[in-house]
Motif scaffolding. Structure first.
Motif, PDB file in Angstrom:
ATOM      1  N   LEU A  64       9.679  32.106 -48.145  1.00 15.51           N
ATOM      2  CA  LEU A  64       9.264  32.689 -46.871  1.00 15.51           C
ATOM      3  C   LEU A  64       8.265  31.791 -46.143  1.00 15.51           C
ATOM      4  CD1 LEU A  64       9.043  36.414 -47.926  1.00 15.51           C
ATOM      5  CD2 LEU A  64      10.728  35.374 -46.402  1.00 15.51           C
ATOM      6  N   ARG A  65       7.396  31.137 -46.889  1.00 12.98           N
ATOM      7  CA  ARG A  65       6.445  30.220 -46.259  1.00 12.98           C
ATOM      8  C   ARG A  65       7.157  28.996 -45.691  1.00 12.98           C
ATOM      9  NH1 ARG A  65       1.618  30.884 -50.723  1.00 12.98           N
ATOM     10  NH2 ARG A  65       0.999  32.938 -50.015  1.00 12.98           N
ATOM     11  N   GLN A  66       8.128  28.479 -46.418  1.00 12.25           N
ATOM     12  CA  GLN A  66       8.891  27.339 -45.892  1.00 12.25           C
ATOM     13  C   GLN A  66       9.715  27.763 -44.675  1.00 12.25           C
ATOM     14  OE1 GLN A  66       8.349  24.350 -46.575  1.00 12.25           O
ATOM     15  NE2 GLN A  66       7.465  24.363 -48.615  1.00 12.25           N
ATOM     16  N   LEU A  67      10.239  28.978 -44.695  1.00 15.60           N
ATOM     17  CA  LEU A  67      10.978  29.490 -43.541  1.00 15.60           C
ATOM     18  C   LEU A  67      10.066  29.546 -42.316  1.00 15.60           C
ATOM     19  CD1 LEU A  67      13.466  30.805 -42.226  1.00 15.60           C
ATOM     20  CD2 LEU A  67      12.594  33.003 -43.053  1.00 15.60           C
ATOM     21  N   GLY A  68       8.831  30.001 -42.518  1.00 12.46           N
ATOM     22  CA  GLY A  68       7.863  30.030 -41.419  1.00 12.46           C
ATOM     23  C   GLY A  68       7.631  28.651 -40.841  1.00 12.46           C
ATOM     24  N   LEU A  69       7.567  27.653 -41.700  1.00 11.57           N
ATOM     25  CA  LEU A  69       7.405  26.271 -41.237  1.00 11.57           C
ATOM     26  C   LEU A  69       8.622  25.840 -40.418  1.00 11.57           C
ATOM     27  CD1 LEU A  69       6.070  23.350 -41.395  1.00 11.57           C
ATOM     28  CD2 LEU A  69       7.587  23.034 -43.341  1.00 11.57           C
ATOM     29  N   ILE A  70       9.796  26.089 -40.930  1.00 11.68           N
ATOM     30  CA  ILE A  70      11.027  25.665 -40.258  1.00 11.68           C
ATOM     31  C   ILE A  70      11.165  26.327 -38.892  1.00 11.68           C
ATOM     32  CG2 ILE A  70      13.549  25.831 -40.372  1.00 11.68           C
ATOM     33  CD1 ILE A  70      13.290  25.358 -43.394  1.00 11.68           C
ATOM     34  N   LEU A  71      10.806  27.600 -38.818  1.00 10.74           N
ATOM     35  CA  LEU A  71      10.931  28.310 -37.548  1.00 10.74           C
ATOM     36  C   LEU A  71       9.981  27.788 -36.480  1.00 10.74           C
ATOM     37  CD1 LEU A  71      11.404  31.966 -38.829  1.00 10.74           C
ATOM     38  CD2 LEU A  71      13.142  30.430 -37.882  1.00 10.74           C
ATOM     39  N   GLN A  72       8.920  27.103 -36.900  1.00 10.53           N
ATOM     40  CA  GLN A  72       7.968  26.541 -35.939  1.00 10.53           C
ATOM     41  C   GLN A  72       8.367  25.137 -35.480  1.00 10.53           C
ATOM     42  OE1 GLN A  72       4.006  26.740 -37.506  1.00 10.53           O
ATOM     43  NE2 GLN A  72       4.209  28.887 -38.035  1.00 10.53           N
ATOM     44  N   LEU A  73       9.327  24.527 -36.157  1.00 13.02           N
ATOM     45  CA  LEU A  73       9.721  23.161 -35.820  1.00 13.02           C
ATOM     46  C   LEU A  73      10.559  23.114 -34.553  1.00 13.02           C
ATOM     47  CD1 LEU A  73      10.840  21.732 -39.281  1.00 13.02           C
ATOM     48  CD2 LEU A  73       8.783  21.135 -38.020  1.00 13.02           C
ATOM     49  N   ASP A  74      10.454  22.004 -33.848  1.00 10.43           N
ATOM     50  CA  ASP A  74      11.333  21.724 -32.740  1.00 10.43           C
ATOM     51  C   ASP A  74      12.739  21.523 -33.317  1.00 10.43           C
ATOM     52  OD1 ASP A  74      12.008  20.975 -30.042  1.00 10.43           O
ATOM     53  OD2 ASP A  74      12.066  18.890 -30.743  1.00 10.43           O
ATOM     54  N   SER A  75      13.761  22.049 -32.658  1.00 11.53           N
ATOM     55  CA  SER A  75      15.117  21.987 -33.218  1.00 11.53           C
ATOM     56  C   SER A  75      15.594  20.547 -33.440  1.00 11.53           C
ATOM     57  CB  SER A  75      16.102  22.746 -32.336  1.00 11.53           C
ATOM     58  OG  SER A  75      16.126  22.194 -31.041  1.00 11.53           O
ATOM     59  N   ASP A  76      15.201  19.611 -32.566  1.00 10.19           N
ATOM     60  CA  ASP A  76      15.622  18.215 -32.760  1.00 10.19           C
ATOM     61  C   ASP A  76      15.023  17.638 -34.039  1.00 10.19           C
ATOM     62  OD1 ASP A  76      17.115  18.217 -30.447  1.00 10.19           O
ATOM     63  OD2 ASP A  76      15.485  17.420 -29.207  1.00 10.19           O
ATOM     64  N   ARG A  77      13.760  17.927 -34.289  1.00  8.41           N
ATOM     65  CA  ARG A  77      13.121  17.441 -35.524  1.00  8.41           C
ATOM     66  C   ARG A  77      13.802  18.016 -36.759  1.00  8.41           C
ATOM     67  NH1 ARG A  77       8.615  14.613 -35.902  1.00  8.41           N
ATOM     68  NH2 ARG A  77       7.433  14.197 -34.025  1.00  8.41           N
ATOM     69  N   PHE A  78      14.123  19.305 -36.683  1.00  6.07           N
ATOM     70  CA  PHE A  78      14.771  19.939 -37.829  1.00  6.07           C
ATOM     71  C   PHE A  78      16.157  19.350 -38.075  1.00  6.07           C
ATOM     72  CE2 PHE A  78      17.602  23.272 -39.499  1.00  6.07           C
ATOM     73  CZ  PHE A  78      17.042  23.411 -40.749  1.00  6.07           C
ATOM     74  N   LEU A  79      16.948  19.249 -37.018  1.00  8.46           N
ATOM     75  CA  LEU A  79      18.328  18.778 -37.171  1.00  8.46           C
ATOM     76  C   LEU A  79      18.416  17.311 -37.594  1.00  8.46           C
ATOM     77  CD1 LEU A  79      19.954  20.608 -34.137  1.00  8.46           C
ATOM     78  CD2 LEU A  79      20.162  21.176 -36.573  1.00  8.46           C
ATOM     79  N   THR A  80      17.408  16.517 -37.237  1.00 10.52           N
ATOM     80  CA  THR A  80      17.413  15.110 -37.652  1.00 10.52           C
ATOM     81  C   THR A  80      16.624  14.886 -38.937  1.00 10.52           C
ATOM     82  OG1 THR A  80      15.510  14.648 -36.224  1.00 10.52           O
ATOM     83  CG2 THR A  80      17.714  14.238 -35.304  1.00 10.52           C
ATOM     84  N   GLY A  81      16.024  15.941 -39.464  1.00  9.15           N
ATOM     85  CA  GLY A  81      15.288  15.827 -40.722  1.00  9.15           C
ATOM     86  C   GLY A  81      13.963  15.105 -40.587  1.00  9.15           C
ATOM     87  N   GLN A  82      13.381  15.107 -39.411  1.00  8.80           N
ATOM     88  CA  GLN A  82      12.118  14.414 -39.171  1.00  8.80           C
ATOM     89  C   GLN A  82      10.936  15.360 -39.373  1.00  8.80           C
ATOM     90  OE1 GLN A  82      12.480  12.872 -35.228  1.00  8.80           O
ATOM     91  NE2 GLN A  82      13.814  11.198 -35.841  1.00  8.80           N
ATOM     92  N   PHE A  83      10.810  15.850 -40.583  1.00 11.61           N
ATOM     93  CA  PHE A  83       9.682  16.710 -40.923  1.00 11.61           C
ATOM     94  C   PHE A  83       9.433  16.589 -42.415  1.00 11.61           C
ATOM     95  CE2 PHE A  83      13.372  19.305 -41.616  1.00 11.61           C
ATOM     96  CZ  PHE A  83      13.080  20.056 -42.738  1.00 11.61           C
ATOM     97  N   ILE A  84       8.278  17.048 -42.818  1.00 13.02           N
ATOM     98  CA  ILE A  84       7.897  17.033 -44.226  1.00 13.02           C
ATOM     99  C   ILE A  84       7.731  18.479 -44.665  1.00 13.02           C
ATOM    100  CG2 ILE A  84       6.115  16.360 -45.887  1.00 13.02           C
ATOM    101  CD1 ILE A  84       5.480  14.005 -44.015  1.00 13.02           C
TER     102      ILE A  84
END
Length: 138
Positions: A64-84
């Motif tokens: 759930l905590r990781q989901l919270g992080l993902i939901l805050q990401l910009d969609s381009d960053r998420f889709l290109t995997g540019q996050f930690i």
């Protein structure tokens, strides 16, 4: 080689089922933690542990905590995997409520005191009730 291919296909089917179940658990926002926990219990543990198992509870919190992080990401960053992925340590201990810093406690008490004085002035000499006090006693 045949055994490896068969095992690979088995794992892929299992993971696809787990991913579909997790997607369904996240479709509706109501009772989200319970749905995620049920999905993890059925797919990660195959129902072999109790639903209040410590590992299952910790995994649910982590997801759930990781989901919270993902939901805050910009969609381009998420889709290109540019996050930690965030490092969320999950503790079994019940956290104590945070104690307000001294300056906050002092500020809060001054505010309550000044509000009490304003109430007294606006109502004449009649005392007003402040939480925990009795207006009948002087």
């Amino acid at each position: 080689e045949y055994r490896f291919d068969a095992e690979l296909q088995n794992v892929q089917e299992y993971m696809l089922g787990a991913c579909i179940a997790m997607d369904k658990a996240l479709e509706r926002p109501d009772v989200l933690p319970a749905r995620v926990q049920q999905c993890l219990w059925a797919n990660m543990y195959s129902g072999s542990v109790k639903k209040d198992h410590r590992g299952l509870m910790r995994l649910t919190k982590y997801m759930l905590r990781q989901l919270g992080l993902i939901l805050q990401l910009d969609s381009d960053r998420f889709l290109t995997g540019q996050f930690i992925w965030a490092d969320f340590p999950v503790s079994d201990r019940v956290r104590k409520p945070l104690k307000l810093p001294e300056w906050r406690e002092k500020f809060r008490s001054e505010q309550v005191e000044s509000l009490g004085k304003l109430d007294l002035k606006s109502m004449g000499s009649r005392p007003t009730s402040i939480a925990g006090s009795d207006p009948k006693t002087p």
